[in-house]
Design a protein around this motif. Structure first.
Motif, PDB file in Angstrom:
ATOM      1  N   GLU A  89       0.798  -1.053   0.154  1.00 26.65           N
ATOM      2  CA  GLU A  89      -0.138   0.019  -0.067  1.00 26.65           C
ATOM      3  C   GLU A  89       0.886   1.102  -0.163  1.00 26.65           C
ATOM      4  N   PHE A  90       0.433   2.356  -0.891  1.00 31.20           N
ATOM      5  CA  PHE A  90       1.370   3.405  -1.041  1.00 31.20           C
ATOM      6  C   PHE A  90       1.829   4.057   0.128  1.00 31.20           C
ATOM      7  N   PHE A  91       0.485   4.248   1.227  1.00 37.72           N
ATOM      8  CA  PHE A  91       0.491   5.201   2.087  1.00 37.72           C
ATOM      9  C   PHE A  91       1.026   4.282   3.580  1.00 37.72           C
ATOM     10  N   ASP A  92       1.280   3.126   3.154  1.00 40.98           N
ATOM     11  CA  ASP A  92       1.667   2.118   4.382  1.00 40.98           C
ATOM     12  C   ASP A  92       2.757   1.462   3.813  1.00 40.98           C
ATOM     13  N   GLY A  93       3.919   1.933   3.634  1.00 47.54           N
ATOM     14  CA  GLY A  93       5.379   1.536   3.481  1.00 47.54           C
ATOM     15  C   GLY A  93       5.872   0.739   4.308  1.00 47.54           C
ATOM     16  N   GLY A  94       6.271  -0.274   4.026  1.00 49.00           N
ATOM     17  CA  GLY A  94       7.202  -1.222   5.203  1.00 49.00           C
ATOM     18  C   GLY A  94       5.835  -1.943   6.094  1.00 49.00           C
ATOM     19  N   SER A  95       5.035  -2.189   5.545  1.00 50.12           N
ATOM     20  CA  SER A  95       3.695  -2.948   6.069  1.00 50.12           C
ATOM     21  C   SER A  95       4.184  -4.498   6.202  1.00 50.12           C
ATOM     22  N   LEU A  96       3.379  -5.107   7.250  1.00 50.77           N
ATOM     23  CA  LEU A  96       3.830  -6.526   7.577  1.00 50.77           C
ATOM     24  C   LEU A  96       3.397  -7.467   6.181  1.00 50.77           C
ATOM     25  N   SER A  97       2.449  -6.883   5.567  1.00 50.58           N
ATOM     26  CA  SER A  97       1.844  -7.891   4.587  1.00 50.58           C
ATOM     27  C   SER A  97       2.724  -7.825   3.293  1.00 50.58           C
ATOM     28  N   GLY A  98       3.391  -6.689   3.019  1.00 50.00           N
ATOM     29  CA  GLY A  98       4.296  -6.604   1.875  1.00 50.00           C
ATOM     30  C   GLY A  98       5.574  -7.343   2.452  1.00 50.00           C
ATOM     31  N   LYS A  99       6.068  -7.158   3.501  1.00 49.86           N
ATOM     32  CA  LYS A  99       7.263  -7.937   4.030  1.00 49.86           C
ATOM     33  C   LYS A  99       7.019  -9.591   3.942  1.00 49.86           C
ATOM     34  N   ILE A 100       5.736  -9.876   4.435  1.00 50.02           N
ATOM     35  CA  ILE A 100       5.533 -11.459   4.440  1.00 50.02           C
ATOM     36  C   ILE A 100       5.396 -11.718   3.046  1.00 50.02           C
ATOM     37  N   SER A 101       5.016 -10.965   2.139  1.00 49.50           N
ATOM     38  CA  SER A 101       4.821 -11.458   0.726  1.00 49.50           C
ATOM     39  C   SER A 101       6.109 -11.811   0.280  1.00 49.50           C
ATOM     40  N   GLN A 102       7.316 -10.785   0.408  1.00 47.94           N
ATOM     41  CA  GLN A 102       8.702 -11.041   0.035  1.00 47.94           C
ATOM     42  C   GLN A 102       9.122 -12.464   0.533  1.00 47.94           C
ATOM     43  N   LEU A 103       8.939 -12.746   2.105  1.00 47.44           N
ATOM     44  CA  LEU A 103       9.475 -13.816   2.599  1.00 47.44           C
ATOM     45  C   LEU A 103       8.743 -14.946   2.296  1.00 47.44           C
ATOM     46  N   TYR A 104       7.689 -15.169   1.854  1.00 45.26           N
ATOM     47  CA  TYR A 104       6.975 -16.036   1.292  1.00 45.26           C
ATOM     48  C   TYR A 104       7.606 -16.847   0.001  1.00 45.26           C
ATOM     49  N   ILE A 105       7.722 -15.748  -0.700  1.00 46.39           N
ATOM     50  CA  ILE A 105       8.739 -16.097  -2.032  1.00 46.39           C
ATOM     51  C   ILE A 105       9.944 -16.558  -1.921  1.00 46.39           C
ATOM     52  N   CYS A 106      10.685 -15.927  -0.868  1.00 50.77           N
ATOM     53  CA  CYS A 106      12.151 -16.415  -0.483  1.00 50.77           C
ATOM     54  C   CYS A 106      12.056 -17.701  -0.070  1.00 50.77           C
TER      55      CYS A 106
END
Length: 278
Positions: A229-246
């Motif tokens: 989300e543009f106004f919620d940089g560094g959100s947990l959901s974005g981080k989890i998406s990255q870690l899930y792919i890793c």
């Protein structure tokens, strides 16, 4: 978001009648597709409704904004505030945070395929050296991926300093692999480092949300995350998406090279088991 945002936006629209025909095209586009403004660029808008840079800037200024970035932030702010206000009581608060994380995982899963993971494993197998580039919070994810790889016997170097990224990229060769991590796919410093790596014929695997972003366009393979989300940089959901792919990338590679990976895990456990307190 739509109705609430329109009410806010129409406060500025006393000047609607003063807009030119092209400016009214932009106004209608903003009202119909506010999310396209938040996550898009001026070039995206230009290609969608066929107007020029000067028209977009003039439109923003007529509404009281200094430029396109200010308009984008205002829309994102309203969107963020509305979502947060909908979850004020504790039950809704917990449910909303859970929903975002679950949606992030489900969306990321839909964008992946075994074929993409197999191609990624081939790059890992054939690489003489592996580097992981990330900036800011994505730099932290790069470190996480480095640790995951080490557990299965793959030595990769995570680099988050942009100067070191550029220097490393300048000495790469066609047997080397760079994994670039960026949620937006538009991180300038990372893009410039990956561009140098590409010029030196290194292979590039990117973990990013946007398949048509500049970073994705440089890549041999793209593993797609969910958009943050543009106004919620560094959100947990974005981080989890990255870690899930890793996690999937590492686990799939481990599955293919099961014997070697198992041996590496055993040796690593033996090396660290004495560090535990009985």
């Amino acid at each position: 978001m739509r109705l609430h945002f329109c009410q806010l936006f129409l406060i500025h629209f006393k000047k609607y009648k003063t807009l030119t025909k092209s400016e009214k095209k932009i106004a209608n586009y903003v009202l119909e597709s506010p999310n396209h403004i938040i996550y898009g660029t001026m070039n995206d808008i230009k290609s969608e409704i066929h107007v020029g840079d000067a028209t977009i800037i003039r439109f923003c200024q007529k509404l009281g904004f200094s430029g396109f970035s200010d308009l984008k932030i205002e829309i994102a702010k309203e969107d963020y505030s509305q979502k947060e206000s909908q979850a004020k009581d504790s039950e809704l608060f917990f449910a909303e945070k859970e929903r975002k994380i679950v949606n992030s995982l489900e969306t990321t899963k839909r964008k992946l395929s075994i074929e993409l993971l197999e191609r990624s494993s081939a790059l890992l197998s054939n690489a003489s050296a592996i580097y992981i580039f990330g900036v800011g919070l994505s730099g932290n994810t790069a470190k996480d991926l480095e640790a995951m790889f080490l557990r299965i016997g793959i030595q990769a170097k995570a680099i988050s300093d942009t100067h070191f990224q550029a220097q490393t990229a300048a000495i790469l060769k066609n047997t080397d692999l760079v994994i670039g991590i960026s949620l937006s796919g538009r991180t300038l410093d990372l893009y410039e480092s990956l561009k140098i790596a590409k010029e030196h014929t290194a292979k590039i695997l990117s973990i990013t949300s946007n398949l048509v972003s500049p970073i994705a366009q440089l890549s041999d393979i793209v593993l797609q995350t969910t958009a943050e989300e543009f106004f919620d940089g560094g959100s947990l959901s974005g981080k989890i998406s990255q870690l899930y792919i890793c996690e999937l990338l590492v686990r799939h590679h481990e599955k293919i090279f099961e014997n070697e990976a198992l041996k590496s895990r055993e040796e690593i456990i033996r090396a660290v088991i004495s560090k535990s307190i009985d």
